[in-house]
Design a protein around this motif. Structure first.
Motif, PDB file in Angstrom:
ATOM      1  N   GLY A 204      -4.627   1.555  47.698  1.00 33.50           N
ATOM      2  CA  GLY A 204      -5.048   0.275  47.128  1.00 33.50           C
ATOM      3  C   GLY A 204      -6.543   0.060  47.276  1.00 33.50           C
ATOM      4  N   THR A 205      -7.097   0.447  48.419  1.00 34.73           N
ATOM      5  CA  THR A 205      -8.542   0.343  48.638  1.00 34.73           C
ATOM      6  C   THR A 205      -9.303   1.221  47.651  1.00 34.73           C
ATOM      7  N   LEU A 208      -9.176  -0.237  44.174  1.00 37.03           N
ATOM      8  CA  LEU A 208     -10.059  -1.395  44.053  1.00 37.03           C
ATOM      9  C   LEU A 208     -11.495  -0.947  43.777  1.00 37.03           C
ATOM     10  N   ILE A 253     -15.978  -3.471  51.092  1.00 35.27           N
ATOM     11  CA  ILE A 253     -14.537  -3.264  50.893  1.00 35.27           C
ATOM     12  C   ILE A 253     -14.013  -2.230  51.870  1.00 35.27           C
ATOM     13  N   ARG A 257     -11.280  -3.163  54.695  1.00 32.20           N
ATOM     14  CA  ARG A 257      -9.911  -2.734  54.420  1.00 32.20           C
ATOM     15  C   ARG A 257      -9.485  -1.464  55.157  1.00 32.20           C
TER      16      ARG A 257
END
Length: 283
Positions: A204-205, A208, A253, A257
């Protein structure tokens, strides 16, 4: 600059972060720093001190470095997707496949690919006859901003630029999507909830970061192709978002994360505080 430099420092200082995934993160941060140092200093000199003169060779060199950096970012994102695919879909062979030799080969391939893609764009810009004005209405030597000053035919430059950019984006996004579809399919088969959560969180990181980079690129390209219906200030704004926002947001980010990086940053801060405290006591 601070965020990207901190990411590189943390990853290379901590031996526990010397795995391919974190090495690729540090490579992405390195490319961000190169892009920022190519664009920001000259932009600030123009805005603050009105030192905004640049020769045509220097302008073309800046264009080459900027576009090489953008292409390298895209290549690194593809390799990061490949790394996550191997880690999740072929975990027992991960260490054998994602070794130093492969990473070195992929890095060289990315550099050669970036040069081969960007060179035709810069070469065609060198062949253009500039006579309309000597003012580039932009904070950097972007291809379209420079070609607006041309008196000769620029259709070949436009076609080559669009084809190469479209080819790079389509190929890279396709490879990334295929990798993550396979990752999602394999992750759903994992019985352990904690392992599944960690795999999906890491991916998911990455997604993104990928979405942010390609979304900014797409918006900038669409705005430029809109032509006279959009003011030059809007062109410049979206170019700034495209060039600067991912480099600014990506380390934030990752720092927020990715648990391992967050823990290492906290550890370094604690060490720094202890060192400063010891120094004050000794005084």
């Amino acid at each position: 600059m601070l965020g990207n430099s901190l990411m590189i420092y943390v990853i290379w200082r901590e031996e526990s972060l010397h795995s391919p995934m974190y090495v690729l993160m540090s490579a992405l941060c390195t490319v961000h720093i190169c892009n920022l140092t190519t664009i920001i200093p000259r932009m600030l000199l123009g805005l603050i001190f009105n030192l905004n003169l640049i020769s045509l060779p220097a302008c073309l060199i800046q264009m080459f470095i900027i576009y090489c950096g953008v292409t390298l970012e895209s290549s690194i994102l593809v390799v990061m997707a490949l790394d996550r695919y191997v880690a999740i879909c072929k975990p027992l062979r991960y260490a054998d496949i994602m070794n130093k030799t492969l990473l070195t080969q992929l890095a060289l391939a990315a550099l050669v690919r970036g040069g081969c893609i960007v060179f035709p764009i810069v070469f065609l810009a060198c062949q253009v006859w500039f006579c309309r004005s000597n003012v580039i209405w932009h904070f950097a030597c972007e291809n379209m901003a420079l070609l607006l000053l041309a008196c000769s035919d620029i259709s070949k430059s436009n076609i080559v630029g669009i084809l190469l950019r479209t080819l790079v984006v389509l190929v890279d996004i396709s490879l990334i999507l295929v990798s993550y579809v396979q990752i999602l399919h394999a992750a759903m088969k994992i019985s352990s909830g904690s392992i599944l959560h960690k795999a999906l969180h890491t991916c998911g990181t990455q997604l993104l970061i990928i979405f942010l980079g390609y979304f900014c690129s797409l918006v900038s390209s669409v705005v430029y192709r809109a032509g006279k219906s959009v003011s030059q200030d809007v062109h410049n704004l979206f170019s700034a978002v495209y060039f600067i926002l991912p480099a600014t947001v990506d380390p934030i980010i990752y720092g927020l994360r990715v648990k391992e990086i967050r823990q290492c940053i906290k550890k370094l801060l604690r060490r720094s505080m202890i060192t400063n405290a010891s120094f004050k006591i000794s005084q």
